[in-house]
Design an enzyme around this catalytic site. Structure first.
Site, short mmCIF file in Angstrom:
data_model
loop_
_atom_site.label_atom_id
_atom_site.label_comp_id
_atom_site.label_asym_id
_atom_site.label_seq_id
_atom_site.Cartn_x
_atom_site.Cartn_y
_atom_site.Cartn_z
N TYR A 73 0.90 -0.97 0.22
CA TYR A 73 -0.16 0.14 -0.17
C TYR A 73 0.71 1.36 0.08
O TYR A 73 0.57 2.16 -0.62
CB TYR A 73 -0.93 -0.11 1.28
CG TYR A 73 -2.13 1.00 1.21
CD1 TYR A 73 -3.13 0.91 0.62
CD2 TYR A 73 -1.55 2.41 1.71
CE1 TYR A 73 -4.06 1.89 0.59
CE2 TYR A 73 -2.61 3.55 1.49
CZ TYR A 73 -3.74 3.08 0.87
OH TYR A 73 -4.66 4.16 0.57
N PHE A 125 -7.50 21.87 -24.23
CA PHE A 125 -7.93 20.52 -24.36
C PHE A 125 -8.88 20.18 -23.51
O PHE A 125 -9.30 20.93 -22.50
CB PHE A 125 -6.53 19.53 -23.80
CG PHE A 125 -6.83 17.96 -24.04
CD1 PHE A 125 -6.89 17.92 -25.46
CD2 PHE A 125 -7.25 17.33 -23.13
CE1 PHE A 125 -7.45 16.20 -25.59
CE2 PHE A 125 -7.68 16.03 -23.31
CZ PHE A 125 -7.45 15.71 -24.67
N THR A 126 -9.84 19.00 -24.08
CA THR A 126 -11.13 18.89 -23.42
C THR A 126 -11.01 18.87 -21.81
O THR A 126 -11.76 19.38 -21.18
CB THR A 126 -11.70 17.61 -24.01
OG1 THR A 126 -10.97 16.53 -23.83
CG2 THR A 126 -12.30 17.90 -25.57
N ARG A 383 -13.15 15.78 -33.81
CA ARG A 383 -12.55 16.86 -33.12
C ARG A 383 -13.01 18.22 -33.64
O ARG A 383 -12.28 18.91 -34.51
CB ARG A 383 -11.00 16.66 -33.18
CG ARG A 383 -10.62 15.77 -31.95
CD ARG A 383 -10.97 16.28 -30.63
NE ARG A 383 -10.22 15.35 -29.74
CZ ARG A 383 -11.13 14.94 -28.52
NH1 ARG A 383 -12.49 15.24 -28.37
NH2 ARG A 383 -10.43 14.44 -27.55
C1 LIG Z 1 -5.11 12.67 -23.08
C2 LIG Z 1 -4.81 13.95 -22.58
C3 LIG Z 1 -4.92 14.80 -21.55
C4 LIG Z 1 -5.75 13.94 -20.45
O1 LIG Z 1 -5.33 12.58 -19.97
P1 LIG Z 1 -6.32 11.30 -19.47
O2 LIG Z 1 -5.04 10.21 -19.37
O3 LIG Z 1 -7.01 10.94 -20.79
O4 LIG Z 1 -6.99 11.77 -18.38
C5 LIG Z 1 -4.77 15.76 -21.37
N1 LIG Z 1 -4.09 16.65 -22.10
C6 LIG Z 1 -3.76 16.01 -23.42
C7 LIG Z 1 -3.05 16.95 -24.45
C8 LIG Z 1 -4.15 14.81 -23.84
O5 LIG Z 1 -3.85 14.54 -24.83
#
Ligand SMILES: *Cc1c(COP(=O)(O)O)cnc(C)c1O
Length: 467
Positions: A73, A125-126, A383
């Site tokens: 852990y 980024f999303t 996208r």
């Molecule tokens: C994929 C990605 C993230 C987020 O990462 P996850 O592992 O999907 O949570 C953040 N920034 C960029 C540029 C990414 O391509």
């Protein structure tokens, strides 16, 4: 002497059979998935170019490393190995592992953002923007204009426009900008790199105003390769040294290890500041897990440590980007509109140019991704307008300049023959684009809507006529 071809710097030890279902079954699967490629079952997909996230093939050494998992852990040996490797290749003082990139973004946003703050970045980024907004900030795009033009062939379209950044600082004041988020190989712009000269200039400007620079290092290795390949003065430096230099211009980073680091799950937050690291370790126990595992198994951290070491090898990264460029050249040769120059992790089709008969309000990129699946079993991702979501103030659809379909190449997974088949599938649609029908929402979730939203064709019930 003629230039010799590169080849994959590995041979294949284990294979995973592919399955292709019939065109009628694909049409049915697409309808059942609400014409959203995220909602397809993986078993119904032939060549899966949805994402390069967590889809890499691990090496024999990484698999061997999985057997060395120390599942204690606290204080797992694999954590200390990872800490050493991250310090060697990314160069930051403190490592806080997280289950994936967004875990790190969540903690960073909570640590640094106050309601009413503004976070500039080179295109959103999303997940990054969603966490900034959840913490009460507004994201402001300060990327150069070239990034929004798919035909502009500048070598570093990920660059930040210093004039835009200065104007923002003058307008809102440095005290309302907790940090600037600097993304390597800007995902939403088509995987476009940022130059070292720009990185250094942004750092200098931010330092003048006392603004922190946090790197989104998710694609920093690919970015380092482009700097070596394209930026004067770097051709004789190693990718590993360039990566360290990139990171040296920032106060910390968030990283999704599911991309460059060649693992199926994992991520990390790094900072140099001792006090900030302490606060981050306090938060990570709430949201991810103890600070020596951050939501990961010991074996995952071991695979990540080995993957990072492999990721900076020149032969690996050249072949990775070489494969993307190979697919890009096949499409470009037939006149298919793609974002140029080709970026690091995939080919981005310009759906607005590909499907001029479909208005933006009918989501041409969403329709093209669905139609490509029906045509060929190749899975890609939207996208464009769907991914961009709604403006948090007005509730209106954000219409980004780029309306793209991403064909993302997993690392070390597919062969050149798969790229040939993919190109042929795109050509088939490109020959008769009017077969593709626009889409309308039937379900729209609140957060990151592109993952789970559902659609119907604006007329009839198929997204691809005469399939
Ligand atoms: C994929 C990605 C993230 C987020 O990462 P996850 O592992 O999907 O949570 C953040 N920034 C960029 C540029 C990414 O391509």
């Amino acid at each position: 002497m003629r230039k010799r071809s590169w080849a994959e710097p590995f041979k294949i030890k284990m294979v995973e059979p592919l399955r292709m279902i019939s065109a009628a079954e694909r049409a049915k699967a697409a309808a059942e998935a609400g014409f959203n490629t995220f909602l397809l079952k993986s078993e119904d997909v032939y060549i899966d170019l949805l994402t390069d996230s967590g889809t890499s093939a691990m090496s024999d050494r990484q698999w061997a490393g999985m057997m060395l998992g120390d599942e204690a852990y606290a204080g797992s040996a694999n954590y200390y190995h990872l800490e050493e490797v991250v310090a060697r290749h990314y160069g930051y003082k403190h490592l806080i592992p997280t289950h994936q990139g967004r875990g790190a973004e969540h903690i960073l946003s909570r640590l640094l953002i106050k309601p009413g703050d503004v976070v500039p970045g080179n295109m959103y980024f999303t997940t990054t923007r969603a966490h900034q907004e959840l913490a009460g900030a507004r994201f402001v795009d300060v990327i150069c204009d070239a990034a929004h033009d798919p035909a502009d062939e500048s070598p570093f379209k990920g660059n930040i426009d210093l004039a835009k950044l200065e104007a923002l600082i003058a307008r809102v004041g440095a005290s309302r900008i907790p940090y600037l988020c600097m993304q390597c190989c800007v995902n939403m712009a088509g995987g476009q790199p940022i130059s070292m000269a720009n990185i250094a200039a942004v750092r200098a400007l931010c330092r003048q105003h006392g603004i922190k620079v946090m790197l989104d290092a998710t694609r920093a290795v690919e970015n380092a390769y482009f700097i070596k390949d394209r930026e004067p003065g770097y051709s004789n430096k190693s990718v590993a040294d360039i990566l360290l230099e990139i990171c040296s211009h920032s106060d910390g980073c968030t990283n999704s290890a599911k991309k460059d680091c060649l693992v199926n799950i994992g991520g990390f937050l790094c900072v140099n500041d001792d006090e900030l690291a302490e606060r981050a370790r306090n938060l990570v126990v709430l949201f991810e897990g103890l600070h020596t595992y951050g939501g990961l198994a010991g074996r995952d951290m071991e695979a990540m440590a080995i993957g990072i070491t492999e990721s900076v090898q020149y032969d690996h990264i050249r072949a990775r980007i070489g494969q993307v460029e190979y697919l890009g050249a096949l499409l470009d040769r037939q006149g298919v509109p793609i974002v140029k120059p080709v970026g690091g992790h995939g080919i981005f089709l310009d759906a607005a140019a590909f499907l001029p008969h479909i208005p933006r309000s009918q989501f041409p990129a969403q329709a093209l991704a669905a139609a490509l699946y029906v045509e060929s079993g190749v899975r890609s991702m939207e996208r464009g307008t769907v991914s961009a979501g709604r403006d948090p103030d007005t509730g209106k659809n954000i219409e980004p300049k780029l309306e793209l379909v991403r064909l993302t190449i997993p690392r070390r997974v597919y062969t050149q023959a798969h790229m040939d088949v993919t190109a042929e599938s795109v050509w088939a649609l490109f020959e008769a684009p009017e077969r593709v029908v626009g889409l309308a929402f039937t379900f729209e979730p609140t957060y990151l809507r592109f993952f789970q939203s559902r659609f119907k064709p604006v007329e009839g019930d198929v997204v691809l006529r005469n399939a």
